[in-house]
Design a protein around this motif. Sequence first.
Motif, PDB file in Angstrom:
ATOM      1  N   SER A  92      -2.344  -6.011   2.189  1.00 26.97           N
ATOM      2  CA  SER A  92      -3.479  -5.084   2.089  1.00 26.97           C
ATOM      3  C   SER A  92      -3.174  -3.807   2.860  1.00 26.97           C
ATOM      4  O   SER A  92      -2.461  -3.836   3.871  1.00 26.97           O
ATOM      5  CB  SER A  92      -4.727  -5.757   2.686  1.00 26.97           C
ATOM      6  OG  SER A  92      -5.724  -4.798   2.956  1.00 26.97           O
ATOM      7  N   TRP A  93      -3.752  -2.703   2.389  1.00 29.36           N
ATOM      8  CA  TRP A  93      -3.603  -1.446   3.113  1.00 29.36           C
ATOM      9  C   TRP A  93      -4.292  -1.518   4.471  1.00 29.36           C
ATOM     10  O   TRP A  93      -3.978  -0.744   5.382  1.00 29.36           O
ATOM     11  CB  TRP A  93      -4.212  -0.293   2.301  1.00 29.36           C
ATOM     12  CG  TRP A  93      -3.423   0.020   1.078  1.00 29.36           C
ATOM     13  CD1 TRP A  93      -3.781  -0.182  -0.228  1.00 29.36           C
ATOM     14  CD2 TRP A  93      -2.103   0.573   1.023  1.00 29.36           C
ATOM     15  NE1 TRP A  93      -2.784   0.201  -1.085  1.00 29.36           N
ATOM     16  CE2 TRP A  93      -1.743   0.681  -0.332  1.00 29.36           C
ATOM     17  CE3 TRP A  93      -1.198   0.995   1.994  1.00 29.36           C
ATOM     18  CZ2 TRP A  93      -0.505   1.178  -0.745  1.00 29.36           C
ATOM     19  CZ3 TRP A  93       0.035   1.490   1.583  1.00 29.36           C
ATOM     20  CH2 TRP A  93       0.372   1.585   0.228  1.00 29.36           C
ATOM     21  N   ALA A  94      -5.234  -2.430   4.632  1.00 29.93           N
ATOM     22  CA  ALA A  94      -5.992  -2.517   5.883  1.00 29.93           C
ATOM     23  C   ALA A  94      -5.353  -3.435   6.919  1.00 29.93           C
ATOM     24  O   ALA A  94      -5.835  -3.532   8.048  1.00 29.93           O
ATOM     25  CB  ALA A  94      -7.410  -2.997   5.588  1.00 29.93           C
TER      26      ALA A  94
ATOM     27  N   CYS B 215      -9.838  -6.293   4.580  1.00 25.83           N
ATOM     28  CA  CYS B 215     -10.714  -5.468   3.743  1.00 25.83           C
ATOM     29  C   CYS B 215     -10.998  -6.226   2.443  1.00 25.83           C
ATOM     30  O   CYS B 215     -10.076  -6.702   1.778  1.00 25.83           O
ATOM     31  CB  CYS B 215     -10.021  -4.139   3.435  1.00 25.83           C
ATOM     32  SG  CYS B 215     -11.008  -3.053   2.390  1.00 25.83           S
TER      33      CYS B 215
ATOM     34  N   LYS C  13     -13.186  -4.871   0.051  1.00 28.56           N
ATOM     35  CA  LYS C  13     -13.902  -3.917  -0.818  1.00 28.56           C
ATOM     36  C   LYS C  13     -13.556  -4.131  -2.299  1.00 28.56           C
ATOM     37  O   LYS C  13     -14.431  -4.088  -3.152  1.00 28.56           O
ATOM     38  CB  LYS C  13     -13.546  -2.500  -0.388  1.00 28.56           C
ATOM     39  CG  LYS C  13     -14.136  -1.452  -1.288  1.00 28.56           C
ATOM     40  CD  LYS C  13     -15.017  -0.508  -0.528  1.00 28.56           C
ATOM     41  CE  LYS C  13     -15.687   0.473  -1.470  1.00 28.56           C
ATOM     42  NZ  LYS C  13     -17.104   0.310  -1.561  1.00 28.56           N
ATOM     43  N   CYS C  14     -12.287  -4.324  -2.595  1.00 28.91           N
ATOM     44  CA  CYS C  14     -11.877  -4.498  -3.995  1.00 28.91           C
ATOM     45  C   CYS C  14     -11.546  -5.969  -4.248  1.00 28.91           C
ATOM     46  O   CYS C  14     -11.038  -6.653  -3.359  1.00 28.91           O
ATOM     47  CB  CYS C  14     -10.635  -3.673  -4.305  1.00 28.91           C
ATOM     48  SG  CYS C  14     -10.766  -1.962  -3.758  1.00 28.91           S
TER      49      CYS C  14
ATOM     50  N   CYS D 276      -6.646  -5.949  -3.913  1.00 27.21           N
ATOM     51  CA  CYS D 276      -6.149  -4.747  -3.232  1.00 27.21           C
ATOM     52  C   CYS D 276      -4.998  -4.142  -4.041  1.00 27.21           C
ATOM     53  O   CYS D 276      -4.205  -4.860  -4.644  1.00 27.21           O
ATOM     54  CB  CYS D 276      -5.660  -5.112  -1.819  1.00 27.21           C
ATOM     55  SG  CYS D 276      -5.231  -3.661  -0.832  1.00 27.21           S
ATOM     56  N   THR D 277      -4.916  -2.823  -4.035  1.00 25.36           N
ATOM     57  CA  THR D 277      -3.855  -2.127  -4.778  1.00 25.36           C
ATOM     58  C   THR D 277      -2.500  -2.213  -4.075  1.00 25.36           C
ATOM     59  O   THR D 277      -1.487  -1.834  -4.666  1.00 25.36           O
ATOM     60  CB  THR D 277      -4.200  -0.636  -4.921  1.00 25.36           C
ATOM     61  OG1 THR D 277      -4.411  -0.109  -3.610  1.00 25.36           O
ATOM     62  CG2 THR D 277      -5.439  -0.442  -5.782  1.00 25.36           C
TER      63      THR D 277
ATOM     64  N   CYS E   4      -4.506   3.164  -1.706  1.00 22.97           N
ATOM     65  CA  CYS E   4      -5.827   2.558  -1.520  1.00 22.97           C
ATOM     66  C   CYS E   4      -6.861   3.297  -2.376  1.00 22.97           C
ATOM     67  O   CYS E   4      -6.879   4.519  -2.412  1.00 22.97           O
ATOM     68  CB  CYS E   4      -6.204   2.647  -0.042  1.00 22.97           C
ATOM     69  SG  CYS E   4      -7.891   2.142   0.313  1.00 22.97           S
ATOM     70  N   ARG E   5      -7.720   2.541  -3.065  1.00 25.09           N
ATOM     71  CA  ARG E   5      -8.737   3.164  -3.928  1.00 25.09           C
ATOM     72  C   ARG E   5      -9.818   3.891  -3.123  1.00 25.09           C
ATOM     73  O   ARG E   5     -10.410   4.847  -3.584  1.00 25.09           O
ATOM     74  CB  ARG E   5      -9.445   2.086  -4.761  1.00 25.09           C
ATOM     75  CG  ARG E   5      -8.606   1.484  -5.834  1.00 25.09           C
ATOM     76  CD  ARG E   5      -9.491   0.596  -6.732  1.00 25.09           C
ATOM     77  NE  ARG E   5      -8.669  -0.198  -7.606  1.00 25.09           N
ATOM     78  CZ  ARG E   5      -8.332  -1.465  -7.378  1.00 25.09           C
ATOM     79  NH1 ARG E   5      -8.780  -2.068  -6.303  1.00 25.09           N
ATOM     80  NH2 ARG E   5      -7.543  -2.116  -8.208  1.00 25.09           N
ATOM     81  N   PHE E   6     -10.110   3.382  -1.936  1.00 20.19           N
ATOM     82  CA  PHE E   6     -11.207   3.951  -1.138  1.00 20.19           C
ATOM     83  C   PHE E   6     -10.747   4.179   0.307  1.00 20.19           C
ATOM     84  O   PHE E   6     -11.231   3.515   1.236  1.00 20.19           O
ATOM     85  CB  PHE E   6     -12.414   2.997  -1.146  1.00 20.19           C
ATOM     86  CG  PHE E   6     -12.882   2.617  -2.516  1.00 20.19           C
ATOM     87  CD1 PHE E   6     -13.650   3.502  -3.258  1.00 20.19           C
ATOM     88  CD2 PHE E   6     -12.548   1.389  -3.060  1.00 20.19           C
ATOM     89  CE1 PHE E   6     -14.082   3.157  -4.529  1.00 20.19           C
ATOM     90  CE2 PHE E   6     -12.970   1.042  -4.340  1.00 20.19           C
ATOM     91  CZ  PHE E   6     -13.741   1.932  -5.081  1.00 20.19           C
TER      92      PHE E   6
ATOM     93  N   LEU F 293     -11.965   2.199   3.941  1.00 19.18           N
ATOM     94  CA  LEU F 293     -11.084   1.122   4.429  1.00 19.18           C
ATOM     95  C   LEU F 293     -11.326   0.906   5.927  1.00 19.18           C
ATOM     96  O   LEU F 293     -11.339   1.867   6.684  1.00 19.18           O
ATOM     97  CB  LEU F 293      -9.646   1.545   4.157  1.00 19.18           C
ATOM     98  CG  LEU F 293      -8.479   0.712   4.629  1.00 19.18           C
ATOM     99  CD1 LEU F 293      -7.228   1.143   3.879  1.00 19.18           C
ATOM    100  CD2 LEU F 293      -8.247   0.784   6.107  1.00 19.18           C
TER     101      LEU F 293
END
Length: 179
Positions: A48-50, A122, A124-125, A128-129, A135-137, A141
Motif C-alpha cells: 500500500s502507498w500508506a 489505508c 479507502k479503496c 490499493c493501486t 495513489c488515487r486519493f 491517504l
Amino acid sequence: MLNYEKLFELAKESGFNSWGKLDVSTLEFLPEVRDMCAVNTCGMYNKSWACPPACGELDEMKAKVQGFTEGVIVQTVGQLEDSLDWEGIQEAAQNQAESFQKMWKVLKEEYPNLMAMGTGACTKCAKCTYPDEPCRFPDELISSMEACGLVVSNVCTANGVPYNHGKDTICYTGCFLLA
Ligand code: SF4
C-alpha cells in the motif's frame, strides 16, 4: 496553546471514547518499528502507498513533524466478550476508522496543514493501486502511527493517555498534530 476543551469535545462528537493531549516532542521514530513492519505480520508490508516502504523513510517522518509542538491523541476502546471476540475487534477497528475520518474532515478546516497518523492500513479503496499506479486519493491517504515508526504504547505512556484499558478490551489509537 490549543483549545483542548474544544478538541476533546470534537473527539467525543466524532465517536471516540478516549483522548488526550499530545506533546509532539515525545514522538520517537524508531527503525525497530520499521523492522517489525518488514516481518509483515499484518500482510500489508509493500502492499500500500500508506505502508512501509512506500510511506516514506523515518527521516521524512521526522522532517514532517518539525514545526509542530502540540496535538491530540484519540482512541476507540472496544469491550470484548473475550480475547477471541473477532467480531468485537473488527467492530472497534471500524469505529476507529469512521471516527478518525469524521474528526479529520472537521480539523482540516481549521488546521489545513495538520499531520494525521491513524490506525492500520489505508482502506479507502477496495484495492490499493500500489505499486502500479499513483495513489488515487493522495490528500486522503493516512498512514498508521506504526507505519510512521512510532511505538503506540510509548506515545500513550509519554503523554499520560492509557493504552491498556482493562481486561477484555481492545484499544485503537491515532493522533493529529495540529500546531
Ligand atoms: S487511497 Fe487508495 S490508492 Fe491511496 S493508499 Fe489508500 S487504498 Fe491505496
